[in-house]
Write a protein that holds these residues in place. Structure first.
Motif, short mmCIF file in Angstrom:
data_model
loop_
_atom_site.label_atom_id
_atom_site.label_comp_id
_atom_site.label_asym_id
_atom_site.label_seq_id
_atom_site.Cartn_x
_atom_site.Cartn_y
_atom_site.Cartn_z
N ALA A 243 0.72 -1.18 0.08
CA ALA A 243 0.00 0.12 -0.10
C ALA A 243 0.83 1.27 0.08
O ALA A 243 0.44 2.15 -0.78
CB ALA A 243 -0.87 -0.14 1.37
N LYS A 244 1.99 1.35 0.85
CA LYS A 244 2.55 2.47 0.93
C LYS A 244 3.46 2.78 -0.46
O LYS A 244 3.53 3.86 -0.82
CB LYS A 244 3.69 2.17 2.11
N LYS A 245 4.03 1.55 -1.19
CA LYS A 245 4.85 1.72 -2.31
C LYS A 245 3.64 2.41 -3.39
O LYS A 245 4.08 2.91 -4.25
CB LYS A 245 5.30 0.51 -2.87
N ALA A 246 2.39 1.99 -3.28
CA ALA A 246 1.47 2.38 -4.12
C ALA A 246 0.96 3.81 -3.90
O ALA A 246 0.06 4.21 -4.75
CB ALA A 246 0.05 1.52 -4.29
N GLY A 247 1.38 4.55 -2.85
CA GLY A 247 0.95 5.96 -2.89
C GLY A 247 0.07 6.39 -1.68
O GLY A 247 -0.46 7.23 -1.68
N ALA A 248 0.00 5.42 -0.65
CA ALA A 248 -1.06 5.61 0.58
C ALA A 248 -0.38 6.67 1.28
O ALA A 248 1.02 6.88 1.46
CB ALA A 248 -1.09 4.31 1.46
N SER A 249 -1.25 7.61 1.83
CA SER A 249 -0.56 8.76 2.50
C SER A 249 -0.09 8.20 3.90
O SER A 249 1.01 9.01 4.31
CB SER A 249 -1.96 9.69 2.92
N GLU A 250 -0.55 7.42 4.52
CA GLU A 250 -0.05 6.81 5.76
C GLU A 250 -0.36 5.29 5.97
O GLU A 250 -1.45 5.01 5.43
CB GLU A 250 -0.67 7.52 7.35
#
Length: 398
Positions: A243-250
């Motif tokens: 999720a973080k690599k895909a652009g999640a804010s947090e």
């Protein structure tokens, strides 16, 4: 006549070197329980490969035999005549590897996948996972334990230089009557869809990593951009890192096991990603988030098996309801929940009822837009539907 008394009268059609077993009744699937056993060749020993016959002496198949186990026979093949163990295992392993490499093309996206999935690949009592240069084999039956060196040799021909790790739970060792020598500490790194993970093949749960969620992790990442994400029961951070690599804010990864939580933090560092790793019990953590009025746009629930036995069904089902109820309580309007169950005793239909109940109690409308399960490298046999253990429901909250 009981199994213990035995009978020296072999089935009329029996020939060849294999010991024989005559069944009292035939199973619906590939596993024969102790109560179904009739007569047993006095030469048959625990862990042997035996020729199996039905009560009318018609050939039924070839199986692992273990009188100590409730699953006394585990069927390997329906062909009795001329059975050759070396050729059988070499062919089955080659077919399984070819399916992963050629049909599924997994080598293009990862160096971590399931090579053998128990009955789904015709290997009763064995799963084998590839993690880069390691092959980790988790053993569930005495028969497979006795064949493990042969299987290793065959794998080594397909994966030159591979290092092998054997694992088995204490429960399995006790029920089946064997013992696996613990492997020494070892680590490797795998790459899955461009994300790196450190794996400890001799430690952690099962074989050290969960390849079965690979496709679900990728699907989850598609909803992550700009959202605040919560990965509950995160283990080593799989969903959260995607999720973080895909652009999640947090991203917050919540895991009770301190070693797994620490590994999730290391995995984030390896990938240059910033996530919040929280070592905590999911239930009180979610209650605290609700009390703080925290809200998340994307949540995944991936708990360990909450229903392990028939006796524990009611309590485990209630835990699933409670966990999902807490997740709906912190899911923002229009947010997405991916909720998982790896309990084979809980069917997809029953799991849907769990989610329906949890949403109803919290006054939320759950719009189920997708159902999924384990990745294609985890096939299940049509005559063993219990092998379809992983269930994932994808819900949009109203």
């Amino acid at each position: 006549m009981t199994e213990q008394e035995g009978s020296s009268r072999p089935p009329a059609s029996h020939s060849g070197p294999l010991p024989w077993v005559r069944m009292r009744s035939a199973p619906a699937g590939p596993q024969v329980f102790k109560r179904m056993i009739g007569d047993v060749d006095p030469k048959a020993r625990p862990g042997d490969i035996v020729a199996v016959y039905d009560k009318s002496d018609a050939p039924y198949g070839v199986a692992f035999f273990n009188p100590k186990s409730l699953l006394t026979l585990r069927i390997l093949s329906k062909d009795v005549a001329g059975f050759d163990a070396e050729a059988f295992f070499a062919d089955r392993i080659a077919r399984a590897i070819s399916f992963r490499r050629e049909a599924l093309g997994l080598d293009k996206t990862t160096d971590a996948y399931r090579l053998i999935h128990d009955l789904g690949d015709g290997f009763p009592g064995l799963v084998a996972d590839r993690y880069n240069d390691y092959i980790v084999m988790e053993i569930y039956s005495l028969g497979m334990f006795r064949q493990i060196k042969r299987i290793e040799k065959i794998f080594a021909a397909h994966f030159p230089g591979a290092k092998f790790v054997h694992r088995a739970s204490h429960h399995t060792e006790s029920m089946e009557g064997f013992r696996v020598e613990p492997a020494g500490p070892c680590k490797t790194r795998i790459k899955e869809n461009g994300i790196l993970f450190e794996v400890e093949p001799s430690a952690g749960y099962k074989t050290g990593f969960f390849c079965d969620q690979r496709e679900n992790r990728q699907a989850f990442a598609a909803f992550a951009a700009g959202r605040k994400v919560l990965d509950v029961c995160s283990y080593t951070g799989g969903f959260g890192l995607y999720a973080k690599k895909a652009g999640a804010s947090e991203v917050s990864c919540v895991e009770l096991d301190p070693e797994a939580s620490a590994l999730a933090r290391r995995n984030a560092n390896i990938n240059g990603l910033r996530v919040d790793t929280v070592c905590a019990d999911a239930f009180p953590y979610l209650r605290q988030m609700a009390a703080n009025r925290s809200r998340f746009g994307l949540i995944v629930l991936d708990p360990y098996k909450l229903i392990a036995t028939k006796d524990g069904y009611a309590l485990g089902r209630q835990k699933y309801i409670d966990l999902n109820k807490l997740a709906f309580g912190v899911l923002e309007e229009g947010g997405i929940l991916a909720t998982c169950s790896c309990s084979g005793m809980l069917s997809m239909e029953e799991f849907q009822q769990v989610v329906r109940t949890a949403a109803g109690v919290t006054g939320r409308r759950a719009q189920v837009f997708r159902k999924s399960g384990a990745g294609p490298d985890h096939p299940f046999a049509a005559d063993h539907p219990e092998g379809e253990y992983l269930k994932v429901l994808w819900c949009k909250a109203g």
